[in-house]
Design a protein around this motif. Structure first.
Motif, PDB file in Angstrom:
ATOM      1  N   ARG A  17      -2.436   5.591  -0.430  1.00 28.47           N
ATOM      2  CA  ARG A  17      -2.528   6.401   0.790  1.00 28.47           C
ATOM      3  C   ARG A  17      -2.885   5.544   1.999  1.00 28.47           C
ATOM      4  O   ARG A  17      -2.188   5.561   3.020  1.00 28.47           O
ATOM      5  N   ARG A  40       0.031  -2.620  -7.515  1.00 27.12           N
ATOM      6  CA  ARG A  40      -0.590  -2.967  -8.794  1.00 27.12           C
ATOM      7  C   ARG A  40       0.165  -4.017  -9.625  1.00 27.12           C
ATOM      8  O   ARG A  40      -0.438  -4.931 -10.147  1.00 27.12           O
ATOM      9  N   GLN A  60      -8.755  -0.840  -5.137  1.00 29.10           N
ATOM     10  CA  GLN A  60      -9.800  -0.144  -5.913  1.00 29.10           C
ATOM     11  C   GLN A  60     -10.983  -1.076  -6.075  1.00 29.10           C
ATOM     12  O   GLN A  60     -10.803  -2.303  -6.162  1.00 29.10           O
ATOM     13  N   HIS A  67      -9.225 -10.034  -5.425  1.00 29.05           N
ATOM     14  CA  HIS A  67      -8.333 -10.234  -4.278  1.00 29.05           C
ATOM     15  C   HIS A  67      -9.024 -11.037  -3.173  1.00 29.05           C
ATOM     16  O   HIS A  67      -8.430 -11.930  -2.572  1.00 29.05           O
ATOM     17  N   THR A  82     -11.394  -1.421   1.006  1.00 28.84           N
ATOM     18  CA  THR A  82     -11.743  -0.857  -0.302  1.00 28.84           C
ATOM     19  C   THR A  82     -13.255  -0.690  -0.428  1.00 28.84           C
ATOM     20  O   THR A  82     -14.023  -1.554   0.007  1.00 28.84           O
ATOM     21  N   VAL A 108     -15.058  -3.688   5.851  1.00 31.79           N
ATOM     22  CA  VAL A 108     -15.325  -2.550   6.740  1.00 31.79           C
ATOM     23  C   VAL A 108     -15.429  -1.258   5.934  1.00 31.79           C
ATOM     24  O   VAL A 108     -14.421  -0.741   5.444  1.00 31.79           O
ATOM     25  N   LYS A 142     -10.847  10.786  -4.637  1.00 32.81           N
ATOM     26  CA  LYS A 142     -11.707   9.623  -4.382  1.00 32.81           C
ATOM     27  C   LYS A 142     -12.470   9.268  -5.661  1.00 32.81           C
ATOM     28  O   LYS A 142     -13.047  10.142  -6.303  1.00 32.81           O
ATOM     29  N   ASP A 144     -15.034   6.898  -6.110  1.00 36.10           N
ATOM     30  CA  ASP A 144     -16.412   6.410  -6.038  1.00 36.10           C
ATOM     31  C   ASP A 144     -17.298   7.388  -5.266  1.00 36.10           C
ATOM     32  O   ASP A 144     -16.853   8.046  -4.331  1.00 36.10           O
ATOM     33  N   PHE A 225      -8.013   6.049  10.954  1.00 35.91           N
ATOM     34  CA  PHE A 225      -8.523   4.736  10.565  1.00 35.91           C
ATOM     35  C   PHE A 225      -7.718   3.592  11.182  1.00 35.91           C
ATOM     36  O   PHE A 225      -8.163   2.446  11.181  1.00 35.91           O
TER      37      PHE A 225
HETATM   38  P1  NAD Z   1      -5.031   5.112  -3.431  1.00 38.19           P
HETATM   39  O1  NAD Z   1      -5.383   5.362  -4.853  1.00 38.19           O
HETATM   40  O2  NAD Z   1      -4.110   6.057  -2.745  1.00 38.19           O
HETATM   41  O3  NAD Z   1      -4.406   3.656  -3.274  1.00 38.19           O
HETATM   42  C1  NAD Z   1      -4.857   2.538  -3.973  1.00 38.19           C
HETATM   43  C2  NAD Z   1      -3.640   1.689  -4.296  1.00 38.19           C
HETATM   44  O4  NAD Z   1      -4.085   0.439  -4.837  1.00 38.19           O
HETATM   45  C3  NAD Z   1      -2.734   2.339  -5.361  1.00 38.19           C
HETATM   46  O5  NAD Z   1      -1.403   2.367  -4.892  1.00 38.19           O
HETATM   47  C4  NAD Z   1      -2.882   1.410  -6.551  1.00 38.19           C
HETATM   48  O6  NAD Z   1      -1.707   1.339  -7.360  1.00 38.19           O
HETATM   49  C5  NAD Z   1      -3.174   0.085  -5.862  1.00 38.19           C
HETATM   50  N1  NAD Z   1      -3.751  -0.916  -6.729  1.00 38.19           N
HETATM   51  C6  NAD Z   1      -4.604  -0.755  -7.774  1.00 38.19           C
HETATM   52  N2  NAD Z   1      -4.853  -1.950  -8.338  1.00 38.19           N
HETATM   53  C7  NAD Z   1      -4.153  -2.866  -7.651  1.00 38.19           C
HETATM   54  C8  NAD Z   1      -4.004  -4.262  -7.771  1.00 38.19           C
HETATM   55  N3  NAD Z   1      -4.631  -4.952  -8.734  1.00 38.19           N
HETATM   56  N4  NAD Z   1      -3.210  -4.906  -6.886  1.00 38.19           N
HETATM   57  C9  NAD Z   1      -2.562  -4.232  -5.922  1.00 38.19           C
HETATM   58  N5  NAD Z   1      -2.661  -2.875  -5.755  1.00 38.19           N
HETATM   59  C10 NAD Z   1      -3.439  -2.219  -6.612  1.00 38.19           C
HETATM   60  O7  NAD Z   1      -6.424   5.006  -2.657  1.00 38.19           O
HETATM   61  P2  NAD Z   1      -6.682   5.136  -1.079  1.00 38.19           P
HETATM   62  O8  NAD Z   1      -7.061   6.532  -0.741  1.00 38.19           O
HETATM   63  O9  NAD Z   1      -5.566   4.485  -0.329  1.00 38.19           O
HETATM   64  O10 NAD Z   1      -8.027   4.274  -0.942  1.00 38.19           O
HETATM   65  C11 NAD Z   1      -8.037   2.898  -1.255  1.00 38.19           C
HETATM   66  C12 NAD Z   1      -9.459   2.360  -1.059  1.00 38.19           C
HETATM   67  O11 NAD Z   1      -9.795   2.426   0.322  1.00 38.19           O
HETATM   68  C13 NAD Z   1     -10.538   3.158  -1.798  1.00 38.19           C
HETATM   69  O12 NAD Z   1     -11.538   2.281  -2.257  1.00 38.19           O
HETATM   70  C14 NAD Z   1     -11.096   4.062  -0.707  1.00 38.19           C
HETATM   71  O13 NAD Z   1     -12.419   4.469  -0.974  1.00 38.19           O
HETATM   72  C15 NAD Z   1     -11.021   3.134   0.469  1.00 38.19           C
HETATM   73  N6  NAD Z   1     -10.993   3.776   1.803  1.00 38.19           N
HETATM   74  C16 NAD Z   1     -11.578   3.085   2.805  1.00 38.19           C
HETATM   75  C17 NAD Z   1     -11.525   3.565   4.099  1.00 38.19           C
HETATM   76  C18 NAD Z   1     -12.153   2.753   5.212  1.00 38.19           C
HETATM   77  O14 NAD Z   1     -12.124   3.178   6.372  1.00 38.19           O
HETATM   78  N7  NAD Z   1     -12.722   1.566   4.901  1.00 38.19           N
HETATM   79  C19 NAD Z   1     -10.880   4.790   4.372  1.00 38.19           C
HETATM   80  C20 NAD Z   1     -10.284   5.469   3.313  1.00 38.19           C
HETATM   81  C21 NAD Z   1     -10.318   4.953   2.023  1.00 38.19           C
END
Ligand code: NAD
Length: 253
Positions: A17, A40, A60, A67, A82, A108, A142, A144, A225
């Motif tokens: 997302r 992934r 994640q 990474h 993340t 961040v 979510k 965590d 964001f």
């Molecule tokens: P999501 O599950 O939609 O996306 C995560 C993606 O990472 C998935 O497509 C997954 O296949 C991929 N992934 C998993 N392991 C991987 C790897 N080893 N290599 C490459 N890709 C890999 O989750 P999301 O809602 O997009 O959120 C992602 C992270 O961002 C979460 O930790 C969330 O809490 C965080 N987040 C942070 C903010 C911010 O402002 N800092 C805002 C929203 C979400």
């Protein structure tokens, strides 16, 4: 800006997302080239081949450390959204960066400018109130809890109270169904709600005799964001070492 000076950006978690939204924002931003969209099953060697100089990670908590380490060891700047960074993890990142003076890592917990301001306002208000608790509310996908933002807010609120000599928030609870009083983060109670229909929301409730103050922030779309993500990508190359949070990027400290 000419193509030569464009920032070459790679996105990890591009099928997710936040990663997907980031790809769109980078594509639309002036002076940036999206050179890699990885998820992934793509090896990190593809990042090296793409020539990405700034890597954005929205993956994640269980994979993000690998990474960040890869970025530092391979001379790429990292912008990390993340969740899951506690002091122990930050110490590891500092350790990896020692002896790599040119690489910047920007971690961040929340890229939304409104959320950054909410945390700041909460820290400002904390010393004036006897009680404080935090409620964070997110979509049920979510993984965590509590959110990184709630965790960070609790830390800065606790630090502000401690600096002001405030005692613990009063609480007469002696019996409790497990979890009813939420998580305890540095002495601040944090309650996590997961509900379909929500995106990312947080309330900081402050109370004193005869009054309460509620500071509330709502992200209603992931677009909220993106100005922060784009600002972080622009800033990270000029910020070697570890930077946590968006405050310095926004000129708030
Ligand atoms: P999501 O599950 O939609 O996306 C995560 C993606 O990472 C998935 O497509 C997954 O296949 C991929 N992934 C998993 N392991 C991987 C790897 N080893 N290599 C490459 N890709 C890999 O989750 P999301 O809602 O997009 O959120 C992602 C992270 O961002 C979460 O930790 C969330 O809490 C965080 N987040 C942070 C903010 C911010 O402002 N800092 C805002 C929203 C979400």
């Amino acid at each position: 800006m000419t193509e030569q000076t464009a920032i070459r950006v790679g996105v990890l978690g591009a099928a997710g997302r936040m990663g997907g939204q980031t790809c769109e924002a980078v594509d639309a931003a002036d002076g940036m080239d999206l050179v890699a969209r990885l998820d992934r099953d793509d090896g990190l060697d593809l990042l090296a081949e793409s020539g990405a100089e700034v890597v954005v990670d929205f993956t994640q908590p269980d994979v993000v450390m690998d990474h960040v380490r890869w970025c530092v060891e391979n001379g790429r700047h990292a912008v990390v959204g993340t969740s899951g960074f506690d002091e122990e993890r930050l110490d590891h990142v500092r350790e990896w960066l020692r002896g790599v003076p040119d690489v910047g890592v920007l971690i961040v917990p929340n890229f939304s400018i409104g959320a950054v301001l909410m945390t700041r306002f909460a820290a400002e208000a904390a010393r004036f109130f006897e009680s404080v608790e935090i409620i964070e509310l997110h979509h049920p996908d979510k993984v965590d809890a509590p959110s990184g933002t709630a965790h960070r807010t609790a830390e800065v609120v606790a630090a502000a109270r401690s600096a002001a000599g405030r005692p613990a928030t009063p609480d007469a609870t002696t019996t409790e169904v497990g979890g009813a009083r939420g998580a305890n983060v540095d002495g601040v109670r944090v309650h996590s709600v997961r509900l379909r229909g929500l995106l990312a929301h947080q309330e900081v409730l402050l109370g004193a005799r005869g009054e309460t103050l509620t500071i509330r922030h709502d992200s209603t779309h992931r677009e909220s964001f993106m100005p922060g993500v784009v600002a972080a990508i622009r800033a990270v190359r000029g910020r070697p070492g570890l930077t946590v949070g968006l405050d310095q990027i926004l000129g708030l400290t």
